[in-house]
Design an enzyme around this catalytic site. Sequence first.
Site, PDB file in Angstrom:
ATOM      1  N   GLY A  31       0.988  -1.233  -0.021  1.00 14.63           N
ATOM      2  CA  GLY A  31      -0.069  -0.098   0.055  1.00 14.63           C
ATOM      3  C   GLY A  31       0.657   1.394   0.034  1.00 14.63           C
ATOM      4  O   GLY A  31       1.987   1.215  -0.198  1.00 14.63           O
ATOM      5  N   HIS A  34       2.372   4.486  -5.033  1.00 14.99           N
ATOM      6  CA  HIS A  34       3.098   5.589  -5.901  1.00 14.99           C
ATOM      7  C   HIS A  34       3.212   5.102  -7.217  1.00 14.99           C
ATOM      8  O   HIS A  34       2.851   3.973  -7.642  1.00 14.99           O
ATOM      9  CB  HIS A  34       4.504   6.037  -5.229  1.00 14.99           C
ATOM     10  N   HIS A  37       4.543   1.533  -7.921  1.00 12.50           N
ATOM     11  CA  HIS A  37       3.495   0.629  -7.960  1.00 12.50           C
ATOM     12  C   HIS A  37       2.467   0.598  -9.133  1.00 12.50           C
ATOM     13  O   HIS A  37       2.194  -0.699  -9.946  1.00 12.50           O
ATOM     14  CB  HIS A  37       2.626   0.639  -6.625  1.00 12.50           C
TER      15      HIS A  37
HETATM   16  P1  AMP Z   1       6.201  -2.393  -1.516  1.00  8.51           P
HETATM   17  O1  AMP Z   1       4.641  -1.778  -1.544  1.00  8.51           O
HETATM   18  O2  AMP Z   1       7.122  -1.486  -1.204  1.00  8.51           O
HETATM   19  O3  AMP Z   1       6.414  -3.742  -0.705  1.00  8.51           O
HETATM   20  O4  AMP Z   1       6.150  -2.720  -3.157  1.00  8.51           O
HETATM   21  C1  AMP Z   1       5.349  -3.428  -3.834  1.00  8.51           C
HETATM   22  C2  AMP Z   1       5.892  -3.630  -5.243  1.00  8.51           C
HETATM   23  O5  AMP Z   1       6.273  -2.623  -5.963  1.00  8.51           O
HETATM   24  C3  AMP Z   1       7.146  -4.477  -4.986  1.00  8.51           C
HETATM   25  O6  AMP Z   1       7.304  -5.478  -6.036  1.00  8.51           O
HETATM   26  C4  AMP Z   1       8.396  -3.428  -5.367  1.00  8.51           C
HETATM   27  O7  AMP Z   1       9.598  -3.828  -5.752  1.00  8.51           O
HETATM   28  C5  AMP Z   1       7.570  -2.612  -6.366  1.00  8.51           C
HETATM   29  N1  AMP Z   1       8.068  -1.078  -6.118  1.00  8.51           N
HETATM   30  C6  AMP Z   1       8.383  -0.281  -5.063  1.00  8.51           C
HETATM   31  N2  AMP Z   1       8.909   0.859  -5.645  1.00  8.51           N
HETATM   32  C7  AMP Z   1       8.957   0.851  -6.949  1.00  8.51           C
HETATM   33  C8  AMP Z   1       9.933   1.676  -7.794  1.00  8.51           C
HETATM   34  N3  AMP Z   1      10.171   2.736  -7.380  1.00  8.51           N
HETATM   35  N4  AMP Z   1       9.789   1.159  -9.177  1.00  8.51           N
HETATM   36  C9  AMP Z   1       9.524   0.036  -9.477  1.00  8.51           C
HETATM   37  N5  AMP Z   1       8.878  -0.960  -8.617  1.00  8.51           N
HETATM   38  C10 AMP Z   1       8.686  -0.415  -7.621  1.00  8.51           C
END
Ligand code: AMP
Length: 284
Positions: A31, A34, A37
């Site tokens: 969650g 941005h 995601h």
């Molecule tokens: P998180 O909510 O931080 O657990 O991220 C969920 C998914 O979004 C994971 O697969 C992350 O690698 C991906 N993600 C988070 N930030 C980025 C970003 N800046 N660029 C690409 N993918 C992202």
Amino acid sequence: MIIAKTIREVRENIAQWRREGFSVGLVPTMGYLHEGHASLVDRAVADCDRVVVSDFVNPTQFAPNEDLESYPRDFGHDCKLLEEHGCDMVFYPSVEEMYAPNAATYVEILDEMPKQLCGKTRPIHFRGVCTVVSKLFNIVQPDKAFFGQKDAQQLAVIRRMVRDLSYGIEIVGCPIVRENDGLAKSSRNTYLDANERKAALVLSKAVFRGEYLVKSGVTDSEKVLAEMTAIISAEPLAKIDYVSAVDGETMLPVDAITNGVLVAMAVYIGKTRLIDNFIAGGPK
Ligand code: AMP
């Protein structure tokens, strides 16, 4: 967009989609969404007939001293973003829905790879990630699942788990999305005050410098890592956790940066731990 808070609702909707012959993509998230995601959702929408996004701050991947309680949350904003990007169903379970009070079954890779890099300071992290992603795979049973290259070790760990446990799911890695000034987008960037936000640019600066050196033909890890480390160390608010060059699959250190090698870092800016990386020669 369907908002499903229970495993049962998810299964009922997926079953209906399967009867209609649709393929299903899954984007696991914690969650506070941005554009990083959103890029995963866009890719999933392009690749699959129906897209499920899970929005769940998973307690089992946080150690007691970490930021589980303060992790940012804004489900209203998440729903708006997901709807705009064509998500069909958001799975927003409570902790109780995901974990029975006496849940004691974990998925853990008994190998060196989850102990390297982030695993050194976060020893239970990847066990928690594998367990929750495994549960999400069982609940949604997607054809494809989408993960960001930003969390490069996580992506490698998930690929390994999928291979080892014979999940018939295609894992799609997606490129890092950055702010205009280079900082990799992250939900944790919200912890940074104005000075820290400026200081945080040392991560992407070091990544870009390392990438440039490798593209120019420098292969000696020591040389590349030394230059990257110097950029970060020059910033008083930055404290290096690690800056490493590792094999893209085993996560073990390498001496030569050849194609496929992961050059990754974790750096504290004040109290906030940020990560960034590049893959020599670009992702496969
Ligand atoms: P998180 O909510 O931080 O657990 O991220 C969920 C998914 O979004 C994971 O697969 C992350 O690698 C991906 N993600 C988070 N930030 C980025 C970003 N800046 N660029 C690409 N993918 C992202």
